[in-house]
Design a protein around this motif. Sequence first.
Motif, PDB file in Angstrom:
ATOM      1  N   SER A   1     -19.320  -2.764 -12.939  1.00 50.62           N
ATOM      2  CA  SER A   1     -20.104  -3.964 -13.233  1.00 50.62           C
ATOM      3  C   SER A   1     -21.332  -4.063 -12.344  1.00 50.62           C
ATOM      4  CB  SER A   1     -19.234  -5.215 -13.056  1.00 50.62           C
ATOM      5  OG  SER A   1     -18.151  -5.203 -13.951  1.00 50.62           O
TER       6      SER A   1
ATOM      7  N   GLY B   1     -18.181 -10.214 -20.944  1.00 46.73           N
ATOM      8  CA  GLY B   1     -18.000  -9.666 -19.607  1.00 46.73           C
ATOM      9  C   GLY B   1     -16.591  -9.895 -19.089  1.00 46.73           C
TER      10      GLY B   1
ATOM     11  N   ALA C   1     -22.465  -8.036 -16.954  1.00 43.20           N
ATOM     12  CA  ALA C   1     -21.907  -7.332 -15.804  1.00 43.20           C
ATOM     13  C   ALA C   1     -21.519  -8.277 -14.674  1.00 43.20           C
ATOM     14  CB  ALA C   1     -22.900  -6.288 -15.303  1.00 43.20           C
TER      15      ALA C   1
ATOM     16  N   SER D   1     -15.063  -3.539 -11.579  1.00 44.94           N
ATOM     17  CA  SER D   1     -16.079  -4.288 -10.842  1.00 44.94           C
ATOM     18  C   SER D   1     -17.170  -3.373 -10.306  1.00 44.94           C
ATOM     19  CB  SER D   1     -15.431  -5.047  -9.679  1.00 44.94           C
ATOM     20  OG  SER D   1     -14.752  -6.177 -10.145  1.00 44.94           O
TER      21      SER D   1
ATOM     22  N   GLN E   1     -18.224  -9.668 -15.484  1.00 44.08           N
ATOM     23  CA  GLN E   1     -17.202  -8.625 -15.391  1.00 44.08           C
ATOM     24  C   GLN E   1     -16.905  -8.275 -13.938  1.00 44.08           C
ATOM     25  OE1 GLN E   1     -17.639  -4.251 -16.545  1.00 44.08           O
ATOM     26  NE2 GLN E   1     -16.578  -5.073 -18.327  1.00 44.08           N
ATOM     27  N   PHE E   2     -17.897  -8.358 -13.074  1.00 44.74           N
ATOM     28  CA  PHE E   2     -17.689  -8.067 -11.661  1.00 44.74           C
ATOM     29  C   PHE E   2     -16.598  -8.961 -11.076  1.00 44.74           C
ATOM     30  CE2 PHE E   2     -18.622  -9.105  -7.223  1.00 44.74           C
ATOM     31  CZ  PHE E   2     -18.571  -7.852  -6.638  1.00 44.74           C
TER      32      PHE E   2
END
Length: 404
Positions: free
Chosen positions: A349, A110, A56, A346, A59-60
């Motif tokens: 995320s 991610g 995460a 996001s 991915q953020f």
Amino acid sequence: MQFHHRAVPIVLSAILIDSIGFGIVMPVLPRLIVELAWVSLEDAARIGGYMLAAYAVTQFFAGPILGTLGDSFGRRPVLLFSMLAFAADYALMAAAPSIAWLFVGRMVAGIAGASYGPANAVLADVTPPDKRGATFGLMGAAFGIGFILGPAMGGLLAGLGTRAPFIAAAVLAGLNALWILIALPETMLPEQRRAFRWGNAHVFAAFRPLLHAGNARWLLLAAFLWQFAHMVYPSTWAFWSEIALGWDEQAIGWSLAASGVAMALVQTLVTGRAIQRWGEERTVVLGILAGGLVFFGYIFARQGWMVYALIPISAFQALAYPSINALLSRMTDAQHQGALQGGMASLNSVALILAPLTLSQALAFSAERGFPSGNFILAAGLALAALLIVIFRVVPKVRPAPVA
């Protein structure tokens, strides 16, 4: 079903293949962590939570970047890159010799996992604003159908070893990239593109166009809390099923497949009709209410038939996210659809960072004390908070619901 643009079935097919790849590894992940880390199943749940958090975090940061790149250079190259990265990730995890390599693989995933933002942006590009809720529902249906096939396949492939599902997922992701390369048209018109700036490639800039809308901030908060609660499934389901119900990999796979069937039916047959009849805002209420009730039910579920009795109700939580996404998409102009969807990735995320660190820990803490339901107690509380925000802060400030 007849699609209004040829990009729609291609994107839905890509998401379907992608979700099969994601779901196919879920039944074996707990045992692979136990195998590589030499830990108990309870400790494996904690490690699995940290692994999802690593996914995460990357991915953020990647979500807004990929979304903004899509607004600048088009959706097609961004989606192609994401699918190639997924293929590399699953291949890496199939060969991982240690837990550290699994973490590296999750971080690569991610970055690739932010592909849902550009995919949703494609659908927003080619769909009129008043029909986006139903189209986003089809995206959820594609993901649900993938969960019908993926976990069931993963449970069967588990008989060949814990690495076999990852090899299959790598092959599927590679085929997915080829499918996008050959078939997907570009949907972002050249005159709608905007110059790429790093100052626009972060989550706060992604939501900047929404600041003028009075109820957008409350809706974003409700979306965050709901996604946080909903992460109880990817964060803890496989671990909870083994601890609370004594299920093996095949039983876990079949339960996820059954959930996929139910959710796909709701997304395909119910979402569009519900939005048309009640509007997106009230459909959000129905979805979150269904999800919260099911979280409460799972607190006390200790036999398999109880899970299957709750699955039909659980399917209606699939109404929530497409309705939220459609509301926010209607508040955003064409030049910022990619950024919005990247921002939503996001936002998800952040929920995915916090969820494994809290929901998996809540499960492990409660399981060690003989009541393995802490994860669903926390999820039910978060869903209740999201529901109250939507009822008292979002619904009263919107237009009357359309009448069928």
